[in-house]
Design a protein around this motif. Structure first.
Motif, PDB file in Angstrom:
ATOM      1  N   ALA A  75       0.976  -1.319   0.062  1.00 41.61           N
ATOM      2  CA  ALA A  75       0.223   0.043   0.082  1.00 41.61           C
ATOM      3  C   ALA A  75       0.834   1.275  -0.131  1.00 41.61           C
ATOM      4  N   ALA A  76       1.855   1.248   0.845  1.00 42.35           N
ATOM      5  CA  ALA A  76       2.943   2.320   0.943  1.00 42.35           C
ATOM      6  C   ALA A  76       3.374   2.757  -0.642  1.00 42.35           C
ATOM      7  N   ARG A  77       3.820   1.584  -1.417  1.00 36.59           N
ATOM      8  CA  ARG A  77       4.210   1.554  -2.738  1.00 36.59           C
ATOM      9  C   ARG A  77       3.243   2.107  -3.801  1.00 36.59           C
ATOM     10  N   ALA A  78       2.064   1.701  -3.451  1.00 35.06           N
ATOM     11  CA  ALA A  78       1.104   2.129  -4.292  1.00 35.06           C
ATOM     12  C   ALA A  78       0.600   3.746  -4.144  1.00 35.06           C
ATOM     13  N   THR A  79       0.802   4.297  -2.712  1.00 32.92           N
ATOM     14  CA  THR A  79       0.626   5.529  -2.483  1.00 32.92           C
ATOM     15  C   THR A  79       1.902   6.408  -3.415  1.00 32.92           C
ATOM     16  N   PHE A  80       3.109   5.824  -3.305  1.00 33.18           N
ATOM     17  CA  PHE A  80       4.194   6.425  -4.200  1.00 33.18           C
ATOM     18  C   PHE A  80       3.835   6.646  -5.615  1.00 33.18           C
ATOM     19  N   ALA A  81       3.072   5.570  -6.113  1.00 37.51           N
ATOM     20  CA  ALA A  81       2.982   5.291  -7.465  1.00 37.51           C
ATOM     21  C   ALA A  81       1.866   6.330  -7.709  1.00 37.51           C
ATOM     22  N   CYS A  82       0.791   6.583  -7.065  1.00 35.79           N
ATOM     23  CA  CYS A  82      -0.191   7.514  -7.266  1.00 35.79           C
ATOM     24  C   CYS A  82       0.316   8.796  -7.184  1.00 35.79           C
ATOM     25  N   ARG A  83       1.200   9.162  -6.388  1.00 35.98           N
ATOM     26  CA  ARG A  83       1.913  10.593  -6.432  1.00 35.98           C
ATOM     27  C   ARG A  83       2.668  10.604  -7.658  1.00 35.98           C
ATOM     28  N   ARG A  84       3.358   9.588  -7.802  1.00 31.25           N
ATOM     29  CA  ARG A  84       4.394   9.858  -9.350  1.00 31.25           C
ATOM     30  C   ARG A  84       3.367   9.966 -10.632  1.00 31.25           C
ATOM     31  N   ALA A  85       2.131   9.318 -10.673  1.00 30.09           N
ATOM     32  CA  ALA A  85       1.296   9.529 -11.774  1.00 30.09           C
ATOM     33  C   ALA A  85       0.990  11.189 -11.724  1.00 30.09           C
ATOM     34  N   LEU A  86       0.512  11.514 -10.617  1.00 33.15           N
ATOM     35  CA  LEU A  86       0.040  12.715 -10.711  1.00 33.15           C
ATOM     36  C   LEU A  86       0.994  13.879 -11.080  1.00 33.15           C
ATOM     37  N   GLU A  87       2.286  13.792 -10.364  1.00 29.11           N
ATOM     38  CA  GLU A  87       3.319  14.454 -10.837  1.00 29.11           C
ATOM     39  C   GLU A  87       3.871  14.652 -12.250  1.00 29.11           C
ATOM     40  N   GLN A  88       3.362  13.647 -13.025  1.00 32.41           N
ATOM     41  CA  GLN A  88       3.358  13.433 -14.525  1.00 32.41           C
ATOM     42  C   GLN A  88       2.673  14.111 -15.351  1.00 32.41           C
ATOM     43  N   GLY A  89       1.352  14.412 -14.554  1.00 32.42           N
ATOM     44  CA  GLY A  89       0.353  15.100 -15.395  1.00 32.42           C
ATOM     45  C   GLY A  89      -0.860  14.214 -15.281  1.00 32.42           C
ATOM     46  N   PHE A  90      -0.849  12.933 -14.994  1.00 30.43           N
ATOM     47  CA  PHE A  90      -2.026  11.933 -15.278  1.00 30.43           C
ATOM     48  C   PHE A  90      -2.889  12.048 -13.936  1.00 30.43           C
ATOM     49  N   THR A  91      -3.940  12.903 -14.352  1.00 28.99           N
ATOM     50  CA  THR A  91      -4.978  13.193 -13.311  1.00 28.99           C
ATOM     51  C   THR A  91      -5.918  12.212 -13.195  1.00 28.99           C
ATOM     52  N   THR A  92      -5.891  11.137 -13.942  1.00 27.77           N
ATOM     53  CA  THR A  92      -6.855  10.195 -13.990  1.00 27.77           C
ATOM     54  C   THR A  92      -6.209   8.660 -14.430  1.00 27.77           C
ATOM     55  N   ILE A  93      -6.582   7.757 -13.704  1.00 30.15           N
ATOM     56  CA  ILE A  93      -5.940   6.334 -14.159  1.00 30.15           C
ATOM     57  C   ILE A  93      -6.912   5.265 -14.300  1.00 30.15           C
ATOM     58  N   ARG A  94      -6.925   4.267 -15.121  1.00 32.64           N
ATOM     59  CA  ARG A  94      -7.647   3.238 -14.843  1.00 32.64           C
ATOM     60  C   ARG A  94      -7.041   2.033 -14.560  1.00 32.64           C
ATOM     61  N   ASP A  95      -6.855   1.489 -13.122  1.00 31.58           N
ATOM     62  CA  ASP A  95      -6.029   0.744 -12.662  1.00 31.58           C
ATOM     63  C   ASP A  95      -6.574  -0.653 -12.789  1.00 31.58           C
ATOM     64  N   LEU A  96      -5.792  -1.675 -13.908  1.00 28.60           N
ATOM     65  CA  LEU A  96      -6.477  -2.793 -13.981  1.00 28.60           C
ATOM     66  C   LEU A  96      -6.125  -3.985 -13.393  1.00 28.60           C
ATOM     67  N   GLU A  97      -6.182  -4.309 -12.171  1.00 27.40           N
ATOM     68  CA  GLU A  97      -5.690  -5.206 -11.227  1.00 27.40           C
ATOM     69  C   GLU A  97      -4.839  -4.910 -10.233  1.00 27.40           C
ATOM     70  N   THR A  98      -5.052  -5.416  -9.073  1.00 26.24           N
ATOM     71  CA  THR A  98      -3.982  -5.298  -7.823  1.00 26.24           C
ATOM     72  C   THR A  98      -3.009  -6.476  -7.845  1.00 26.24           C
ATOM     73  N   GLU A  99      -2.920  -7.314  -8.520  1.00 29.26           N
ATOM     74  CA  GLU A  99      -1.795  -8.108  -8.477  1.00 29.26           C
ATOM     75  C   GLU A  99      -1.854  -8.962  -7.412  1.00 29.26           C
ATOM     76  N   GLY A 100      -2.657  -9.478  -6.600  1.00 24.83           N
ATOM     77  CA  GLY A 100      -2.643 -10.110  -5.292  1.00 24.83           C
ATOM     78  C   GLY A 100      -2.929  -9.211  -4.140  1.00 24.83           C
ATOM     79  N   ALA A 101      -3.209  -7.892  -4.495  1.00 22.23           N
ATOM     80  CA  ALA A 101      -3.539  -7.189  -3.324  1.00 22.23           C
ATOM     81  C   ALA A 101      -4.927  -6.758  -3.137  1.00 22.23           C
ATOM     82  N   GLY A 102      -5.755  -7.606  -3.507  1.00 19.81           N
ATOM     83  CA  GLY A 102      -7.284  -7.842  -3.029  1.00 19.81           C
ATOM     84  C   GLY A 102      -8.008  -6.723  -3.677  1.00 19.81           C
ATOM     85  N   TYR A 103      -8.626  -5.884  -2.661  1.00 19.75           N
ATOM     86  CA  TYR A 103      -9.329  -4.494  -3.326  1.00 19.75           C
ATOM     87  C   TYR A 103      -8.644  -3.445  -2.880  1.00 19.75           C
TER      88      TYR A 103
END
Length: 438
Positions: A119-147
């Protein structure tokens, strides 16, 4: 003593709530952006010297630069920049960290990284997406991280962490023998990255479970591993039957949601189309007949080109032959899709690539294969918004749209790689990034 503790706790909650309310933008706050050039996402000719009026979370109007600016408005000067709608990446994995076994390999992710670390790494990923200008994402599977994607989405929406607007697909669906983890002793019952089903009843139940827990889309793996046969042709293992997929699609459409199908080629891709999927993910090898079927059915195509050009195995190994065949056939399919005017959306499969990589590198891949720069931009703005059923609300700079706004120095229509260097990001009317123009 107990009453004192309750009173103190209540006071702390009130204080925190008050601080949050004071720091949040007022609904009537007006911000005016001076834009040097506006590319509004609608395929209109870029306009010079525009003013973008933002009230609260939404765009109020876009006018000529000579319009009057209210005295009380906050003014942001982007008069030397090109201003665009916030970008949309239609294929991400915030819970994946590339193929580095130390961080992102499937086995490391699922067997060694605890959910808090992921979850901490996913938090970093979200910040990383936003700082690159991606204000919306479609996240297509958590790869074993449930919901977890839906819970990260909730944290973003409540203001706990920064991040883009998320459309999450939760666990994804495949079949027995159709997903990692694999290669362990047969007597071990290993966890899997996706929810595995066999039969239409199980398929429908899995869709119901994921939708019940907040899935915005349902992701289905219609192919699994791939290889090159003796004739040098790319072959992919099919997974769900048409009947199993139809059960998923029927249930999901009943909830007014959509189904994304991972499909490389062959039987699995054909089953995806016959089963009524809403988007084909990757589509490495699409026949002429399948292109025609996608056109008739209005199927969206999210090609994710970039990941297939990295980490190739040595040329004469089975893996190396597969890697090269994937890239070669993918280029042909993308050009077919362009010629047929299929509905193409921008997607990176980031997470499959390290989150430290540039997400916007996909623009150059698309343009190098023949897509016009404006079309590439629209694939990551207004077209993606349409696929996400948010036409007019995101992916455009227009009255009533959410104030998701980015800016770059230079002209991305002349050099699309400029989009790899976003200097300004506004999301829902709040400025997240504002670097000086170079």
């Amino acid at each position: 003593m107990k009453n004192s503790f309750v009173f103190l706790s209540f006071s702390l909650v009130l204080t925190a709530t008050s601080a949050r309310a004071q720091s949040a933008p007022r609904s009537e706050q007006v911000t005016v952006i001076r834009a040097g050039t506006v590319i509004d996402g609608s395929n209109a000719t870029p306009r010079k010297k525009q003013l973008i009026f933002v009230r609260g979370k939404r765009i109020e109007k876009v006018t000529d630069g000579a319009a009057e600016i209210p005295a009380e408005a906050a003014v942001i000067d982007l008069s030397t920049s090109t201003v665009l709608p916030g970008l949309i990446d239609s294929h991400t994995h915030i819970f994946l960290w590339g193929e580095d076994p130390a961080k992102g390999g499937y086995d490391e992710n699922i067997l060694k990284a605890g959910i808090a670390l992921r979850a901490a790494r996913a938090t970093f990923a979200c910040r990383r997406a936003l700082e690159q200008g991606f204000t919306t994402i479609r996240d297509l599977e958590t790869e074993g991280a449930g919901y977890g994607d839906i819970e990260i989405k909730q944290a973003i929406e409540e203001g706990t962490i920064p991040g883009p607007r998320i459309f999450g697909a939760t666990r994804a669906i495949s079949t027995t023998g159709g997903y990692n983890l694999e290669g362990y002793a047969p007597e071990l019952d290993m966890p899997k990255g996706a929810q595995l089903v066999d039969g239409s009843v199980e398929a429908r139940k899995a869709a119901r479970q994921q939708l019940e827990h907040g899935a915005d889309w349902i992701k289905v793996y219609m192919t699994h591993r791939s290889w090159v046969d003796k004739e040098g042709r790319l072959v992919s293992q099919p997974t769900l039957t048409v009947e199993e997929l139809k059960a998923v699609v029927d249930e999901t459409h009943g909830w007014q949601k959509k189904v994304a199908c991972h499909a490389y080629n062959g039987i699995g891709l054909q089953r995806a189309l016959d089963g009524g999927c809403d988007s084909i993910e990757h589509g490495l090898e699409i026949t002429d007949a399948q292109v025609a079927q996608m056109s008739r059915q209005g199927t969206w195509y999210c090609p994710t080109i970039s990941p297939y050009y990295g980490d190739w195995a040595p040329a004469e190994t089975p893996g190396g032959k597969r890697d090269r065949a994937r890239a070669a056939t993918h280029e042909v399919s993308f050009k077919k899709a362009l010629k047929a005017h299929l509905k193409i959306v921008f997607g990176t499969d980031i997470g499959g690539m390290p989150w430290t990589d540039s997400m916007a590198q996909e623009f150059k891949r698309m343009v190098d294969l023949g897509m016009a720069p404006m079309d590439a931009i629209e694939s990551a703005t207004s077209r993606a918004a349409e696929m996400l059923d948010m036409k007019g609300e995101i992916g455009v700079l227009a009255p009533g749209a959410f104030a998701d706004i980015v800016a770059v120095s230079g002209d991305p229509l002349a050099d699309v790689t400029i989009l790899e260097h976003v200097r300004f990001v506004m999301h829902d009317g709040a400025v997240f990034k504002n670097e000086p123009a170079k």
